[in-house]
Design an enzyme around this catalytic site. Structure first.
Site, mmCIF file in Angstrom:
data_model
loop_
_atom_site.group_PDB
_atom_site.id
_atom_site.type_symbol
_atom_site.label_atom_id
_atom_site.label_comp_id
_atom_site.label_asym_id
_atom_site.label_seq_id
_atom_site.Cartn_x
_atom_site.Cartn_y
_atom_site.Cartn_z
ATOM 1 N N GLU A 46 0.842 -1.199 0.000
ATOM 2 C CA GLU A 46 0.000 0.000 0.000
ATOM 3 C C GLU A 46 0.877 1.248 0.000
ATOM 4 O O GLU A 46 2.028 1.217 0.449
ATOM 5 C CB GLU A 46 -0.885 -0.029 1.265
ATOM 6 N N ASN A 194 -12.359 -1.056 -0.847
ATOM 7 C CA ASN A 194 -11.680 -1.704 0.284
ATOM 8 C C ASN A 194 -12.376 -1.290 1.578
ATOM 9 O O ASN A 194 -12.708 -0.112 1.761
ATOM 10 C CB ASN A 194 -10.218 -1.230 0.331
ATOM 11 N N GLU A 195 -12.589 -2.235 2.453
ATOM 12 C CA GLU A 195 -13.206 -1.966 3.752
ATOM 13 C C GLU A 195 -14.340 -0.938 3.616
ATOM 14 O O GLU A 195 -14.337 0.127 4.257
ATOM 15 C CB GLU A 195 -12.149 -1.530 4.778
ATOM 16 N N TYR A 263 -6.890 -8.999 11.534
ATOM 17 C CA TYR A 263 -5.529 -8.825 12.047
ATOM 18 C C TYR A 263 -5.401 -9.494 13.411
ATOM 19 O O TYR A 263 -6.354 -9.461 14.208
ATOM 20 C CB TYR A 263 -5.198 -7.334 12.177
ATOM 21 N N GLU A 318 -6.353 -9.169 3.702
ATOM 22 C CA GLU A 318 -5.499 -8.507 4.704
ATOM 23 C C GLU A 318 -5.457 -9.389 5.943
ATOM 24 O O GLU A 318 -6.497 -9.677 6.545
ATOM 25 C CB GLU A 318 -6.015 -7.116 5.065
ATOM 26 N N GLN A 367 1.970 -6.183 5.574
ATOM 27 C CA GLN A 367 2.208 -5.795 4.192
ATOM 28 C C GLN A 367 3.642 -6.171 3.798
ATOM 29 O O GLN A 367 4.406 -6.578 4.648
ATOM 30 C CB GLN A 367 1.982 -4.308 4.008
#
Ligand code: AHR
Length: 514
Positions: A46, A194-195, A263, A318, A367
């Site tokens: 990103e 995204n999201e 996460y 992610e 990432q």
């Protein structure tokens, strides 16, 4: 002589060896029909902190760091060794602020933009569509572009598709040619925002489903003749309602993948240090990482209701550990060190994905460089690979291999009355016929005795590699970049149809059998 009592005694001995073992991994006999899609081993870069600028791209004029068209040669070499199958770009949250036309054409004429989500820094757009897609060609990896739905326009995303994919004559393909690229890159993977539930627009699932339908429609044609693999922005961790609504409202003809983000985080308000964590924080991180197993199963069960043939992939685009940034670094840059705890997250998570390969067909570690659970860290002209990198490198043997279904009976890792399995595993058969078994022991203090029951599978040779270190909190530093690296594993012995393994505390092993 009557041999029956002897045989009975022998089989009792064999079965009690199995019972005595602390942990049992059983390779189930069968057909091994499911493929572990190599795209499970994808990465994510990103425009965030020093991931793209400085980490991957140092610019064409850089005189101190060796590069190819501005992309660091050391990073290219390291990533090539991972066989990275796909790379997601340009975000993340950044994707829904990114206007791709700002990043094409002569670099001196590109407008600057402010990266509002990540540190409020100004960037000059010198790394844009051509730079990213050419880099993917250099890496031999498939690009995964995340389109701007939050602050963009339908036409803007449709134009991007035409710009990068259209072979014939069109306004966008002509513009691409003017900018020096004749042949289209033929990008298959496209994220539609995204999201969307958060930084991508704070939408409700009902609203996003409608928005998705519109964007997906104009990105392609009646029959999706370009073969786009469109991925809907998916749930945040256990937001099952999000998955349910999208599965109900989006027609199958418009979607190939549904995303999921999770996460391994202790507490969003108190994430803790990446290197100086307590035993309790270690346990909580492991618990959050192991939660992926439940997430994958529950989201898959919802998807099964609407898509029993599993035509739509669950795309965990992610995942990884998220801690406080390193002291003294920009809080918006999400720069964190990477210890053996991260190797545990990686090994365990990839075992979960492998074992659910029928539905999980793509995933992206967050990432790639200098951000969150990075595989690579850079400092000026120096570069190091992290323990996480080594796990990805050891596990690459599973890419596109046939999954061997297994059963795992594991000891527990307990803390303050809570427990999770100490051992996780997955197994596959590669194209060359080799079987690989990856084993993780997350117990920070105790080694694990593991019996692997090979069932009716016969092998002559056994080799292994191991990743561990002296201390759990060890990491590779710029002073000692090669401190943690895989070594030959001598703790596994094969006899008849069983392997006995002694797996050290906090370690990852990959066995190769043929
Ligand atoms: O990976 C960092 C950020 O985490 C991404 O930009 C966003 O999608 C997620 O919240």
């Amino acid at each position: 002589m009557n041999k029956k009592p002897l045989i009975a005694l022998l089989s009792l001995l064999i079965s009690s060896t199995t019972l005595w073992a602390q942990n049992l991994v059983k390779l189930l006999p069968g057909k091994d029909t499911i493929t572990i899609n190599k795209h499970i081993y994808g990465h994510f870069a990103e425009h965030l902190g020093r991931c793209i600028y400085d980490g991957i791209y140092v610019g064409e004029d850089n005189k101190t760091v060796p590069h190819t068209n501005g992309v660091r040669n050391d990073v290219i070499e390291a990533l090539k060794k991972l066989n990275i199958p796909n790379l997601r770009w340009p975000g993340g949250c950044f994707a829904d602020t990114y206007h791709w036309k700002d990043g094409i054409g002569p670099k001196g004429k590109r407008p600057s933009i402010v990266n509002t989500w990540w540190g409020g820094v100004t960037e000059n757009n010198s790394f844009g569509t051509h730079d990213f897609l050419n880099m993917c060609e250099l890496l031999g990896t498939e690009p995964y572009l995340a389109g701007n739905v939050g602050s963009g326009e339908v036409q803007e995303l449709a134009d991007w598709v035409q710009y990068v994919n259209f072979d014939g004559k069109s306004p966008m393909s002509d513009l691409r040619r003017e900018n020096g690229r004749d042949k289209p890159w033929k990008v298959k993977f496209w994220g539609v925002g995204n999201e969307a539930w958060g930084c991508g627009g704070n939408m409700t699932p009902e609203y996003y489903a409608d928005v998705y339908r519109k964007y997906a429609t104009f990105m392609s044609d009646w029959t999706n003749s370009g073969g786009l693999f469109r991925i809907a922005s998916g749930a945040n961790s256990d937001n099952y309602e999000w998955t349910e609504t999208l599965m109900k409202k989006i027609p199958k003809s418009l979607v190939k993948g549904l995303a999921l983000h999770h996460y391994a985080v202790i507490d969003w308000q108190k994430k803790g240090s990446a290197t100086m964590y307590t035993d309790e924080q270690y346990f909580k991180t492991m618990k959050s990482a192991w939660f992926m197993n439940e997430l994958v199963e529950k989201h898959s069960a919802i998807m099964d209701k609407y898509d029993p043939k599993k035509e739509i992939a669950l795309v965990v685009d992610e995942w990884g550990g998220w801690y406080e940034v390193e002291p003294g670094t920009n809080p918006g840059f999400l720069y964190q060190q990477n210890t053996m705890r991260d190797a545990m997250i990686a090994g365990m998570t990839l075992n979960i994905f492998n074992n659910h390969a029928e539905r999980v067909r793509m995933a992206n570690l967050a990432q790639t460089v200098n951000v969150l659970q990075a595989v690579i860290l850079t400092e000026g002209d120096k570069m190091l690979v992290t323990p996480t990198y080594h796990v990805l490198e050891m596990y690459k043997v599973h890419q596109d291999a046939r999954l061997v279904p297994i059963e795992v009976n594991s000891q527990k890792l307990s803390f303050n009355g809570e427990s999770i399995p100490a051992v996780s595993a997955s197994a596959s058969i590669a194209e060359d016929g080799n079987t690989h078994i990856s084993l993780v022991n997350i117990d920070p203090k105790n080694q694990q005795e593991i019996t692997i029951d090979l069932s009716d599978r016969k092998y002559k040779n056994l080799n292994g590699r191991l990743l561990t270190s002296k201390k759990l909190r060890d990491f590779n530093s710029f002073e000692n970049p090669g401190y943690i690296k895989p070594e030959i594993f001598k703790g596994a012995k094969m006899k008849n149809n069983q392997i006995s393994v002694t797996l050290p505390p906090f370690s990852v092993a990959v066995l190769a059998l043929n």
